[in-house]
Design an enzyme around this catalytic site. Structure first.
Site, short mmCIF file in Angstrom:
data_model
loop_
_atom_site.label_atom_id
_atom_site.label_comp_id
_atom_site.label_asym_id
_atom_site.label_seq_id
_atom_site.Cartn_x
_atom_site.Cartn_y
_atom_site.Cartn_z
N GLY A 17 -44.06 7.74 -48.37
CA GLY A 17 -42.79 8.36 -48.69
C GLY A 17 -41.99 7.71 -49.80
N ARG A 98 -52.69 17.76 -47.81
CA ARG A 98 -53.31 19.03 -47.40
C ARG A 98 -53.31 20.00 -48.57
NH1 ARG A 98 -55.40 18.69 -41.99
NH2 ARG A 98 -54.39 16.79 -41.22
N HIS A 116 -48.93 13.74 -59.36
CA HIS A 116 -50.30 13.23 -59.25
C HIS A 116 -50.44 11.97 -60.10
CE1 HIS A 116 -54.61 13.45 -58.53
NE2 HIS A 116 -54.80 13.19 -59.81
#
Length: 210
Positions: A17, A98, A116
């Protein structure tokens, strides 16, 4: 965007996080005119949920269902309804492990973004830092992009370059890339919330609203 109708984020995460922490810190410093409406995780004891609770941000664990790498159809509908109930304007993926290909992308078409740890389109998917080291590149970085049906293949919003050092390990490289992520992710969210991001085909443009 007045205070009576704030721009709301729904943040999905599976891990530590740190990007949520960076985004929330930017909000608290009034660098981003948004609020985090909800944080959702597919991992019950994830650090992102712990961070959200410490920050008094609405948070929820939703069981991901039967698959290892994606949400099953029934579960994805629960994610969608949860985000809709929270009146989310933008879905922000922060280490959410996911693949999204179904109802969520339809419900929030053009309103799902991801970050990313590489300069896409190079090194998509898992272990991007290891991929960069294996290939021998001298520079990699971080990319904020819209999410589409592919793997890290959506239109690019912003990027930041990070040098690869001779003694880098995947961990040390990732730690430096995270510093870039914590800078450009809040900036990209601010631009989207301010209506400054325009898209033409695969190309995006950020123009100041000033």
């Amino acid at each position: 965007m007045g205070s009576s109708n704030p721009f709301r984020l729904g943040i999905l995460g599976s891990g530590c996080g740190t990007n949520f922490v960076a985004i929330n810190a930017a909000i608290e410093r009034r660098r981003i005119p948004v609020e985090v409406s909800i944080v959702v995780s597919d991992i019950e004891d994830s650090e992102i949920l712990s961070h959200a609770r410490r920050c008094n941000v609405n948070s929820r664990f939703i069981d991901p269902g039967t698959y290892r790498t994606k949400l099953d159809d029934a579960t994805e509908k629960i994610y969608v309804s949860t985000l809709l109930e929270a009146q989310v304007d933008l879905v922000v993926l922060a280490g959410f492990m996911r693949i999204l290909k179904g109802e969520l992308l339809k419900a929030f078409e053009g309103r799902v973004i991801n970050i990313h740890p590489s300069l896409l389109p190079s090194f998509p998917g898992l272990e991007a830092c290891q991929q960069a080291l294996d290939y021998g590149v001298k520079f990699t970085g971080a990319t904020v992009h819209f999410v589409d049906q592919g793997i890290d293949s959506g239109p690019i919003i912003s990027q930041e370059t990070v040098p690869v050092l001779d003694d880098d390990t995947p961990q040390s490289l990732h730690e430096r890339i995270q510093l870039a992520e914590h800078k450009i992710y809040p900036e990209a969210i601010a631009a989207i919330a301010g209506g400054e991001v325009r898209q033409k085909g695969r190309r995006t443009y950020i123009s100041s609203s000033q």
